[in-house]
Design an enzyme around this catalytic site. Structure first.
Site, short mmCIF file in Angstrom:
data_model
loop_
_atom_site.label_atom_id
_atom_site.label_comp_id
_atom_site.label_asym_id
_atom_site.label_seq_id
_atom_site.Cartn_x
_atom_site.Cartn_y
_atom_site.Cartn_z
N GLU A 7 0.86 -1.19 0.00
CA GLU A 7 0.00 0.00 0.00
C GLU A 7 0.89 1.24 0.00
O GLU A 7 1.00 1.96 0.99
CB GLU A 7 -0.93 0.02 1.21
CG GLU A 7 -1.98 1.12 1.12
CD GLU A 7 -2.81 1.27 2.38
OE1 GLU A 7 -3.50 2.29 2.51
OE2 GLU A 7 -2.78 0.37 3.24
N HIS A 9 2.17 4.82 -2.11
CA HIS A 9 1.45 5.80 -2.91
C HIS A 9 2.37 6.72 -3.71
O HIS A 9 3.53 6.93 -3.35
CB HIS A 9 0.55 6.62 -1.99
CG HIS A 9 -0.33 5.78 -1.13
ND1 HIS A 9 -1.33 4.99 -1.65
CD2 HIS A 9 -0.34 5.56 0.21
CE1 HIS A 9 -1.94 4.34 -0.66
NE2 HIS A 9 -1.35 4.66 0.47
N HIS A 162 -8.93 0.70 -1.31
CA HIS A 162 -8.34 1.69 -0.41
C HIS A 162 -9.45 2.54 0.21
O HIS A 162 -10.47 2.81 -0.43
CB HIS A 162 -7.36 2.58 -1.17
CG HIS A 162 -6.58 3.49 -0.31
ND1 HIS A 162 -7.04 4.72 0.09
CD2 HIS A 162 -5.35 3.34 0.26
CE1 HIS A 162 -6.13 5.29 0.87
NE2 HIS A 162 -5.10 4.49 0.99
N ASP A 289 2.36 1.86 3.90
CA ASP A 289 1.50 3.03 3.67
C ASP A 289 2.36 4.27 3.48
O ASP A 289 2.07 5.34 4.00
CB ASP A 289 0.50 3.22 4.80
CG ASP A 289 -0.69 4.10 4.41
OD1 ASP A 289 -0.78 4.48 3.22
OD2 ASP A 289 -1.51 4.42 5.29
#
Length: 326
Positions: A7, A9, A162, A289
């Site tokens: 996860e 980004h 998400h 994350d």
């Protein structure tokens, strides 16, 4: 031990100027910390890889930052998603052992989204799709999205679901009346994101998505978005539904057959224990994350999980290798 984080980004200039404008404006107002986050999101090259090396992280599976294109008009969503996917494909081509990709899709136009997913998987080598929650209040149990779900199942790639800010009506009913910063916190990363995503999965289970698409695989983060904790209660109540009103299988079966889980930003031992007991180690995957979570802290958490060496290897990389083919 190889580590694959799921996860993680990034942003693009077109996203920042378009669907991500509100997010980036708020980050810019947050001072040096916000500026640092924006710079980290924009970099999908050497600086990010240097951070990965320092933390002992081998691969990031990248996805377009929230809110993605799910709240955009269809025409804009199609253009921004394609641009983001092309940018991401370029980064993966340049660093094929360090990055893998999840597609952004224009969910407001399911047929176009299905075709973009096909292009990303067949031509660009993407490993799945990242969907940022609801599409203007519409959830994946709606038959409207059947073309996307069918294509993901046919291509044998997972959907990473998400979190997203709840729909406007929910925001007004449940999260209004506080300081704006408090509303954002409880509607977003402190509470609402996770309840919203958990409810999305419940809708998919009760709405028969996994009965219509039994091979479909969905990944959720944050130790299961509260679902492992609530599942015994929810499953017991679902068993009392009248014939035809409930799911075809016990809800826990879907949790263990159609869902996978990451823990980025949730480096909490007690929460991990609930997830492990509920679904077992073979469906849990490492995550940071990034850049919202610390790579160093996530790696330290992985190293101290109360599991066997073989289970730690599966969580660190083996489960992701099997699901994504990386």
């Amino acid at each position: 031990m190889r580590t694959i984080a799921l996860e993680e980004h990034f942003t693009t200039p077109a996203f920042v100027a378009g669907p991500g404008r509100f997010f980036t404006e708020n980050m810019a107002k947050a001072g040096p910390g916000g500026a640092k986050l924006l710079a980290q999101l924009a970099d999908i090259g050497d600086r990010r890889i240097a951070e990965m090396d320092e933390a002992g992280l081998d691969m990031q599976v990248l996805s377009l930052n929230s809110p993605g294109v799910e709240q955009a008009e269809a025409e804009e969503a199609i253009a921004i998603a394609r641009d983001a996917n092309d940018v991401l494909a370029g980064a993966v081509r340049k660093h094929p052992t360090r990055f893998a990709a999840m597609a952004a899709l224009p969910m407001a136009s399911p047929d176009a989204a299905a075709e973009e997913l096909e292009r990303c998987v067949r031509q660009l080598g993407f490993k799945g799709v990242n969907i940022n929650g609801h599409n203007r209040g519409r959830y994946l149990d709606d038959p409207f999205y059947a073309p996307v779900l069918a294509r993901a199942e046919a291509l044998n790639v997972p959907i990473y679901l998400h979190p997203a800010i709840p729909p406007k009506a929910v925001m007004e009913a449940s999260y209004a009346g506080f300081h704006p910063a408090t509303t954002f916190m409880i509607a977003g990363p402190g509470w609402g994101w996770h309840i919203e995503t958990g409810m999305h999965i419940v809708r998919m289970m009760l709405g028969g998505v996994f009965d219509r698409f039994p091979k479909l695989q969905v990944v959720i983060g944050h130790m299961g978005e509260a679902l492992p904790f609530m599942m015994p209660r929810l499953e017991a109540q679902a068993k009392m539904l009248p014939p035809g009103a409930g799911p075809r299988k016990p809800l826990g079966d879907y949790l263990r057959q159609n869902l996978h889980y990451t823990f980025g930003g949730f480096n909490y031992a007690s929460t991990f224990q609930v997830l492990l007991t509920t679904v077992g180690p073979e469906r849990i995957m490492y995550s940071v994350d990034y850049p919202y979570g610390s790579m160093t802290e996530a790696r330290a958490f992985l190293d101290t999980l109360p599991v066997s060496d073989a289970e730690r290897e599966a969580i660190a990389h083996g489960n992701a290798e099997r699901l994504l083919g990386v």
